[in-house]
Structure formats: C-alpha cells, structure tokens
Design a protein around this motif. Structure first.
Motif, PDB file in Angstrom:
ATOM      1  N   GLU A  13      32.360  39.919  32.027  1.00  0.00           N
ATOM      2  CA  GLU A  13      33.706  39.891  31.557  1.00  0.00           C
ATOM      3  C   GLU A  13      33.896  40.662  29.927  1.00  0.00           C
ATOM      4  OE1 GLU A  13      35.614  35.906  33.808  1.00  0.00           O
ATOM      5  OE2 GLU A  13      34.321  35.706  31.915  1.00  0.00           O
ATOM      6  N   LEU A  14      32.673  40.153  29.241  1.00  0.00           N
ATOM      7  CA  LEU A  14      32.599  41.085  27.967  1.00  0.00           C
ATOM      8  C   LEU A  14      32.550  42.349  28.008  1.00  0.00           C
ATOM      9  CD1 LEU A  14      30.445  38.328  25.693  1.00  0.00           C
ATOM     10  CD2 LEU A  14      33.103  38.733  25.759  1.00  0.00           C
ATOM     11  N   PHE A  15      31.555  42.837  29.092  1.00  0.00           N
ATOM     12  CA  PHE A  15      31.373  44.219  29.481  1.00  0.00           C
ATOM     13  C   PHE A  15      32.797  45.019  29.684  1.00  0.00           C
ATOM     14  CE2 PHE A  15      31.358  47.455  32.859  1.00  0.00           C
ATOM     15  CZ  PHE A  15      30.747  48.527  32.117  1.00  0.00           C
ATOM     16  N   ALA A  16      33.720  44.367  30.441  1.00  0.00           N
ATOM     17  CA  ALA A  16      35.107  44.999  30.752  1.00  0.00           C
ATOM     18  C   ALA A  16      35.629  44.796  29.292  1.00  0.00           C
ATOM     19  CB  ALA A  16      35.683  44.118  32.011  1.00  0.00           C
ATOM     20  N   ALA A  17      35.746  43.675  28.538  1.00  0.00           N
ATOM     21  CA  ALA A  17      36.631  43.607  27.427  1.00  0.00           C
ATOM     22  C   ALA A  17      36.094  44.514  26.453  1.00  0.00           C
ATOM     23  CB  ALA A  17      36.429  42.038  26.930  1.00  0.00           C
ATOM     24  N   SER A  18      34.770  44.908  26.349  1.00  0.00           N
ATOM     25  CA  SER A  18      34.490  45.808  25.360  1.00  0.00           C
ATOM     26  C   SER A  18      34.957  47.113  25.646  1.00  0.00           C
ATOM     27  CB  SER A  18      32.867  46.056  25.528  1.00  0.00           C
ATOM     28  OG  SER A  18      32.233  47.295  24.844  1.00  0.00           O
ATOM     29  N   LEU A  19      35.037  47.732  27.092  1.00  0.00           N
ATOM     30  CA  LEU A  19      35.618  48.940  27.190  1.00  0.00           C
ATOM     31  C   LEU A  19      37.044  48.586  27.222  1.00  0.00           C
ATOM     32  CD1 LEU A  19      35.795  51.613  28.740  1.00  0.00           C
ATOM     33  CD2 LEU A  19      35.664  50.379  30.765  1.00  0.00           C
ATOM     34  N   ALA A  20      37.823  47.570  27.517  1.00  0.00           N
ATOM     35  CA  ALA A  20      39.242  47.414  27.080  1.00  0.00           C
ATOM     36  C   ALA A  20      39.616  47.709  25.851  1.00  0.00           C
ATOM     37  CB  ALA A  20      39.694  46.379  27.765  1.00  0.00           C
ATOM     38  N   THR A  21      38.961  46.941  24.760  1.00  0.00           N
ATOM     39  CA  THR A  21      39.146  47.020  23.401  1.00  0.00           C
ATOM     40  C   THR A  21      38.969  48.226  22.828  1.00  0.00           C
ATOM     41  OG1 THR A  21      36.816  45.745  22.936  1.00  0.00           O
ATOM     42  CG2 THR A  21      38.785  44.498  23.205  1.00  0.00           C
ATOM     43  N   VAL A  76      46.540  46.683  26.619  1.00  0.00           N
ATOM     44  CA  VAL A  76      45.559  47.197  27.526  1.00  0.00           C
ATOM     45  C   VAL A  76      45.301  45.827  28.637  1.00  0.00           C
ATOM     46  CG1 VAL A  76      43.507  48.158  28.204  1.00  0.00           C
ATOM     47  CG2 VAL A  76      44.825  48.824  26.020  1.00  0.00           C
ATOM     48  N   ARG A  77      45.320  46.252  29.902  1.00  0.00           N
ATOM     49  CA  ARG A  77      44.852  45.285  30.923  1.00  0.00           C
ATOM     50  C   ARG A  77      43.699  45.937  31.704  1.00  0.00           C
ATOM     51  NH1 ARG A  77      49.409  43.884  33.694  1.00  0.00           N
ATOM     52  NH2 ARG A  77      48.990  45.462  35.601  1.00  0.00           N
ATOM     53  N   THR A  78      42.617  45.121  31.810  1.00  0.00           N
ATOM     54  CA  THR A  78      41.549  45.712  32.544  1.00  0.00           C
ATOM     55  C   THR A  78      41.311  44.747  33.719  1.00  0.00           C
ATOM     56  OG1 THR A  78      40.414  46.320  30.458  1.00  0.00           O
ATOM     57  CG2 THR A  78      38.864  46.096  32.460  1.00  0.00           C
ATOM     58  N   GLU A  79      41.127  45.386  34.794  1.00  0.00           N
ATOM     59  CA  GLU A  79      40.697  44.895  36.174  1.00  0.00           C
ATOM     60  C   GLU A  79      39.647  45.585  36.611  1.00  0.00           C
ATOM     61  OE1 GLU A  79      44.148  46.048  38.512  1.00  0.00           O
ATOM     62  OE2 GLU A  79      45.479  44.587  37.482  1.00  0.00           O
ATOM     63  N   PHE A  80      38.572  44.438  37.253  1.00  0.00           N
ATOM     64  CA  PHE A  80      37.383  44.908  37.688  1.00  0.00           C
ATOM     65  C   PHE A  80      36.795  44.349  39.014  1.00  0.00           C
ATOM     66  CE2 PHE A  80      36.027  41.666  34.809  1.00  0.00           C
ATOM     67  CZ  PHE A  80      34.960  40.951  35.168  1.00  0.00           C
ATOM     68  N   LEU A 132      41.699  50.553  34.221  1.00  0.00           N
ATOM     69  CA  LEU A 132      42.464  50.064  32.631  1.00  0.00           C
ATOM     70  C   LEU A 132      43.717  50.517  32.695  1.00  0.00           C
ATOM     71  CD1 LEU A 132      39.353  51.091  31.766  1.00  0.00           C
ATOM     72  CD2 LEU A 132      40.180  49.558  29.981  1.00  0.00           C
ATOM     73  N   LEU A 133      44.798  49.698  32.345  1.00  0.00           N
ATOM     74  CA  LEU A 133      46.169  49.839  32.401  1.00  0.00           C
ATOM     75  C   LEU A 133      46.551  49.667  31.037  1.00  0.00           C
ATOM     76  CD1 LEU A 133      46.873  47.759  35.541  1.00  0.00           C
ATOM     77  CD2 LEU A 133      46.591  50.391  35.320  1.00  0.00           C
TER      78      LEU A 133
END
Length: 154
Positions: A60-68, A90-94, A109-110
């Motif tokens: 989740e932090l990986f996805a959050a890193s990309l989103a931020t 920015v919303r991220t779905e993985f 990423l939206l």
C-alpha cells in the motif's frame, strides 16, 4: 598528490550519486517502523494476513508513493501555471498478481484536476504527472541488491 590528481579525485567524487538512506526495525508482530530523515512511518499487515492492522502494508505504501509522486508533479504543473492546487485529487487502485512471484499486477491512477484547470490543459497535466520520479523508476528498473549484513551477537 599533485594538484591535478587532487582535482581529478574531487571531480570524480562530485559525480558519485548521493546515497539516500532509510532504516527499518521490527516493532511487534508484523509491524515495522521506518525512519526516513527523522520522519517515522509504520507498516503492518491486515488482521486477515496475520498482522494487527495498525498501519498500511508495504505494498500500500508502494502504491501511495506512486500516487503522491504523481500528485506532487501535477501540483507543481498547476503552480507553474498559476492555478490553485485546491481540489487536486489522485486516487490509486491496484491489483495483485494471482500467480507467483507475489507482486503488484496493475496500477491505475486517476487524477481529478482542480476546477480552475481548463480542459485544454488536461493532457499536459497528465503528461507532466506521468513523468514523476516513481513512475519513471517503474519504467527504468533500478539495480536492486539484497544481501545480509553481519549483525551483532547477543
């Protein structure tokens, strides 16, 4: 050492990339504390995976890193063009891969632009956000080394 050799050595050192460091230590159960430049983060696993669900998972932090990172680049684009960042989202779905090895299979990423961004600038915003450092790193895979460092015995 001659002045030329000293200058050459200094020039070579200045070309070496800066090494960034963070440390991770066990807290309890499946929870780990991360220290990043004095900032503290916690990671854990959900209860259904055996953790205590006290913090996000590493994935989740990986996805959050990309989103931020995407949000940061988008925000800087807006700032450069005098557009307030208020409302930027920015919303991220993985999804996880169903097979081995365990990994993220897809990330979406939206970006919701702020109301002040004209439709003519939407493509440019996406183009800038798509070149964030984390996204670039996913496309240009870094060298990764995992090795054991001898610890101290009790």
């Amino acid at each position: 050492m001659s002045d030329t050799a000293t200058e050459t050595t200094a020039a070579l050192r200045s070309q070496e990339p800066e090494v960034h460091r963070l440390d991770v230590v066990h807290v309890h159960g499946d929870a780990y504390a991360v220290d990043v430049r004095g900032h503290q983060l916690l990671v854990d696993q959900p209860s259904e995976a055996g953790g205590n669900d006290t913090a996000p998972t590493p994935v989740e932090l990986f996805a959050a890193s990309l989103a931020t990172c995407v949000a940061f680049y988008a925000g800087r684009y807006l700032q450069r063009h005098g557009i307030p960042r208020s409302g930027l989202h920015v919303r991220t779905e993985f999804t996880m891969a169903p097979d081995r090895p365990a990994r993220v299979a897809s990330v979406r990423l939206l970006i919701t632009p702020p109301p002040g961004l004209s439709p003519q600038r939407h493509a440019a915003l996406v183009a800038v956000a798509s070149h964030c450092t984390v996204h670039n790193t996913l496309h240009e895979t870094p060298e990764t080394e995992i090795r054991l460092e001898p610890g101290t015995s009790d």
